[in-house]
Design a protein around this motif. Structure first.
Motif, PDB file in Angstrom:
ATOM      1  N   LEU A 143      10.593  -9.894  -4.571  1.00 39.49           N
ATOM      2  CA  LEU A 143      10.112  -8.605  -3.744  1.00 39.49           C
ATOM      3  C   LEU A 143       9.541  -7.580  -4.328  1.00 39.49           C
ATOM      4  CD1 LEU A 143      13.558  -8.619  -1.692  1.00 39.49           C
ATOM      5  CD2 LEU A 143      11.611  -9.431  -1.160  1.00 39.49           C
ATOM      6  N   ASN A 144       8.908  -6.731  -3.592  1.00 39.49           N
ATOM      7  CA  ASN A 144       8.299  -5.526  -4.064  1.00 39.49           C
ATOM      8  C   ASN A 144       7.123  -6.138  -5.136  1.00 39.49           C
ATOM      9  OD1 ASN A 144       7.923  -2.578  -3.322  1.00 39.49           O
ATOM     10  ND2 ASN A 144       8.727  -2.256  -5.584  1.00 39.49           N
ATOM     11  N   THR A 145       6.378  -7.437  -4.709  1.00 43.15           N
ATOM     12  CA  THR A 145       5.242  -7.748  -5.443  1.00 43.15           C
ATOM     13  C   THR A 145       4.459  -8.395  -4.261  1.00 43.15           C
ATOM     14  OG1 THR A 145       5.996 -10.001  -5.871  1.00 43.15           O
ATOM     15  CG2 THR A 145       6.707  -8.169  -7.592  1.00 43.15           C
ATOM     16  N   PHE A 146       2.992  -8.617  -5.040  1.00 40.97           N
ATOM     17  CA  PHE A 146       2.240  -9.276  -3.868  1.00 40.97           C
ATOM     18  C   PHE A 146       2.594 -10.720  -3.554  1.00 40.97           C
ATOM     19  CE2 PHE A 146      -1.028  -6.156  -5.685  1.00 40.97           C
ATOM     20  CZ  PHE A 146      -0.710  -5.160  -4.684  1.00 40.97           C
ATOM     21  N   TRP A 147       3.451 -11.311  -4.654  1.00 41.10           N
ATOM     22  CA  TRP A 147       3.659 -12.782  -4.293  1.00 41.10           C
ATOM     23  C   TRP A 147       4.149 -13.012  -2.791  1.00 41.10           C
ATOM     24  CZ3 TRP A 147       1.050 -15.844  -7.013  1.00 41.10           C
ATOM     25  CH2 TRP A 147       0.810 -15.572  -8.406  1.00 41.10           C
ATOM     26  N   PRO A 148       5.146 -12.301  -2.274  1.00 38.73           N
ATOM     27  CA  PRO A 148       5.776 -12.481  -1.117  1.00 38.73           C
ATOM     28  C   PRO A 148       4.275 -12.687   0.066  1.00 38.73           C
ATOM     29  CG  PRO A 148       7.081 -11.024  -2.025  1.00 38.73           C
ATOM     30  CD  PRO A 148       5.884 -11.209  -2.846  1.00 38.73           C
ATOM     31  N   LEU A 149       3.406 -12.088  -0.127  1.00 44.32           N
ATOM     32  CA  LEU A 149       2.386 -11.854   0.899  1.00 44.32           C
ATOM     33  C   LEU A 149       1.335 -12.889   0.542  1.00 44.32           C
ATOM     34  CD1 LEU A 149       1.393  -8.021   0.641  1.00 44.32           C
ATOM     35  CD2 LEU A 149       3.134  -9.154   2.007  1.00 44.32           C
ATOM     36  N   ILE A 150       1.173 -13.567  -0.655  1.00 45.65           N
ATOM     37  CA  ILE A 150       0.376 -14.635  -0.995  1.00 45.65           C
ATOM     38  C   ILE A 150       0.947 -15.946  -0.749  1.00 45.65           C
ATOM     39  CG2 ILE A 150      -0.912 -15.721  -2.842  1.00 45.65           C
ATOM     40  CD1 ILE A 150      -1.095 -12.803  -3.951  1.00 45.65           C
ATOM     41  N   LEU A 151       2.048 -16.290  -1.311  1.00 48.17           N
ATOM     42  CA  LEU A 151       2.679 -17.635  -1.287  1.00 48.17           C
ATOM     43  C   LEU A 151       2.910 -18.199   0.010  1.00 48.17           C
ATOM     44  CD1 LEU A 151       5.383 -17.349  -4.197  1.00 48.17           C
ATOM     45  CD2 LEU A 151       3.152 -18.298  -4.299  1.00 48.17           C
TER      46      LEU A 151
END
Length: 284
Positions: A143-151
């Motif tokens: 959470l609070n990273t770009f990974w939740p928007l990318i994966l």
């Protein structure tokens, strides 16, 4: 001869009438965007919004755009959105290409069942998936990273379906000829079918770019740090901070936020009709 001229004139009048109707509705649909651009160039709109709406402001000024670009936050938001969007588009288009080819030309057990499961995911909106996805990403500390928007863009049921329909229209004889020459599946895909998939790739790039760039609800849930805010989140926070007191600035910022989508669409629009015609979406 007289009858032929009459038919041509009737056809010309009919086409002209249809064109005028389409032009009217096109202008009607474009009116909100034109008004948004107009207000963005109206410096007095920061004091009071013009009413009735004007096509061209009384005092045309680039003041609002100057203020926007003086604020470094908008550049940071653009960079964040660019990172997320480029990564999401790359993943979603690549996986859809490979998956679409596999479901179209591959032969494996439970192929139809798996494809039905993929199609079933199209019936599940994002809202019921928010809590499970949030808990999963919280568990793994993303959470609070770009990974939740990318994966999550790694698997897109709609893009996979679109790509499968496109590959279904390409002849199997191409694959058979490559197999006779000793080519493996990956070589067949990358050297035979992928070069033919330009139109559908352009369409998927446009669609996934729009989805990722405009995404608001999911980034709002998983991003708390303002330094990570994307353009839609920055626009929303700016509007909440200033309300309608800075209408000109808000509209100028909204105009700037949609420019990347317009640019990408203008570069790739010529592929859309071609890809739809070849993908089987037309209802065949």
């Amino acid at each position: 001869m007289q009858k032929s001229l009459t038919m041509k004139q009737s056809h010309h009048i009919s086409n002209t009438f249809i064109f005028l109707i389409l032009l009217f509705f096109g202008c009607l649909l474009m009116a909100p965007f034109i008004w948004m651009i107009s207000v963005g160039f109206d410096r007095t709109a920061n004091v009071t919004m013009p009413f009735p709406p004007q096509l061209i402001p009384d005092n045309v000024s680039a003041f609002n755009y100057g203020i926007i670009f003086e604020n470094g936050r908008v550049f940071k938001a653009y960079i964040n959105s660019a990172i997320v969007t480029i990564s999401s588009v790359s993943l979603s288009v690549s996986s859809a290409m490979l998956g679409g080819y596999a479901f179209s030309k591959g032969h494996f057990k439970a192929k139809k069942l798996l494809f039905l499961i993929v199609l079933a995911t199209l019936m599940i909106p994002i809202e019921p998936r928010l809590i499970p996805l949030y808990k999963l990403l919280n568990t793994v500390g993303l959470l609070n990273t770009f990974w939740p928007l990318i994966l999550p863009s790694l698997v897109s049921g709609f893009l996979l379906f679109l790509c499968k329909q496109f590959f279904d229209q390409l002849p199997d004889t191409l694959r058979e000829a490559a197999q006779i020459d000793g080519a493996g599946e990956f070589k067949i895909f990358f050297t035979v079918y992928l070069p033919l998939a330009g139109p559908i790739a352009a369409t998927m790039i446009i669609l996934s770019f729009i989805w990722s760039w405009n995404d608001f609800l999911w980034p709002l849930v998983v991003l708390n740090d303002q330094e990570l805010h994307t353009v839609p989140l920055f626009l929303a926070s700016f509007s909440l901070e200033n309300g309608t007191s800075l209408g000109g600035l808000t509209m100028a910022l909204a105009t700037v936020s949609i420019l990347p989508i317009i640019i990408v669409y203008l570069f790739l629009q010529r592929y859309i009709i071609q890809s739809i015609a070849l993908s089987g979406v037309k209802g065949e």
